[in-house]
Design an enzyme around this catalytic site. Sequence first.
Site, short mmCIF file in Angstrom:
data_model
loop_
_atom_site.label_atom_id
_atom_site.label_comp_id
_atom_site.label_asym_id
_atom_site.label_seq_id
_atom_site.Cartn_x
_atom_site.Cartn_y
_atom_site.Cartn_z
N LYS A 121 0.83 -1.21 0.00
CA LYS A 121 0.00 0.00 0.00
C LYS A 121 0.87 1.26 0.00
CE LYS A 121 -3.42 -2.78 -0.13
NZ LYS A 121 -4.20 -3.34 0.95
C1 LIG Z 1 -5.10 -4.37 1.53
C2 LIG Z 1 -6.57 -4.34 1.58
C3 LIG Z 1 -7.31 -4.70 2.72
C4 LIG Z 1 -6.71 -5.37 3.92
O1 LIG Z 1 -5.59 -4.83 4.41
P1 LIG Z 1 -4.57 -5.71 5.29
O2 LIG Z 1 -3.73 -4.63 5.92
O3 LIG Z 1 -3.80 -6.56 4.33
O4 LIG Z 1 -5.34 -6.48 6.27
C5 LIG Z 1 -8.68 -4.52 2.69
N1 LIG Z 1 -9.31 -4.04 1.61
C6 LIG Z 1 -8.64 -3.73 0.48
C7 LIG Z 1 -9.41 -3.20 -0.67
C8 LIG Z 1 -7.26 -3.89 0.44
O5 LIG Z 1 -6.61 -3.61 -0.70
#
Ligand SMILES: *Cc1c(COP(=O)(O)O)cnc(C)c1O
Length: 404
Positions: free
Chosen positions: A203
Amino acid sequence: MHEPTQAATAALAIDGGAPVRAKLLPYARQSIGETEVQAVVDALASDWLTTGPRVQEFERAFAATVGARHAVAVSSGTAALHVALAALELAPGDEVLVPALTFAASANAALYVGAKPVFVDVDPRTLLVDPRDVARKLSARTRALVAVDYAGQTCDYDVLVPLCASSGIELVSDACHALGAALGHRKVGTLAKLNAFSLHPAKHVTSAEGGVVTTHDDALARRMRTMRNHGIDTDLAQRERAGAHRYDLARIGWNYRLTDVQCALGRAQLARLPDFVARRAELAARYAERLAGHAFVRPLARRDGGGHAWHLYVVELELERLRVDRDEVFRALRAEGIGVQVHYRPVHTFTYYREQLGTRDGDCPVAEAAYARLLSLPLFPAMSDADQDDVLAALDKVLEAYRK
Ligand SMILES: *Cc1c(COP(=O)(O)O)cnc(C)c1O
């Protein structure tokens, strides 16, 4: 306008030819600098490894970054979605609308609180949740909509906010792709009542694992802070300061705490967010320019007036002009050293959802049709223009070889 490159005539790596790149270019990668390393080292040498001063410092910095009153740090983006829905006090039997084209966590979170995810189809041009299908899927039991800013593009909150208000349901933004985006001067993180972010390394900014919920609502923020710590009404630092051991547990919670060490990393990363988003936007503009009019791939459309943080660069394959399916193209590009990905298999098609909720093929036809064509091209701030040229060369090489 697009011109095929010389590489187009070479033997594909998947057939034994030389790959475009010897080492795989990943689709995403974190950028960790000296400042981050030092911040983590400082945290490790401090009195606090987990809930200490750095949690609050990170939360304040995050809240200021998005312009929200509160930022509640938790252990993952998934935990962020879970505490957001739990704070809304959904009950078993309640329905939560979730777009079909998202990471499974968006829908799993509804199941964690005993609610039932109801899948909503997406707009064929942007692959963002389709407000008309939201209206169609509303029922007397619907309590919330989880809007996903797919790929980093903002959903149409100008339509979704009034639609949710007039339907009497809560709006939760799964903004895990969209940190740093804005709709005009309104930043992502303030567009819904509760806004969930992920700090996973793929991210925009990372704390290794981590998540944040932002809100303007004091009571919901307080509730989520309790829920991330088992449901206990004070944290250890507060009790230490008060010299007291007694606490109460008035609702159920979980251990979703984000550590001080992680908050040190997250805070140092946050300072680089503007640079990260700017570089992602630059690379995205370069992709768009080089792929304009391409015979075999079509980048996702931009929504009029929409913001974008460019988490993913998603294209759809023009399968009508190719002899092979998406998976074959995926394998051939991987063989060329290009780490393409697919975001996402529509959640309602997973075995668990079919078996537990009775979802079926055809429930969300737009998402299902898009899935067969989707490919995410590598995109991350540390990627060089030369890396990107390799992606484009490999795309031409593979797709020319597979043309009808
Ligand atoms: C990455 C992501 C999540 C979950 O995040 P984590 O930190 O991996 O638990 C939830 N929703 C979307 C759309 C994501 O891309």
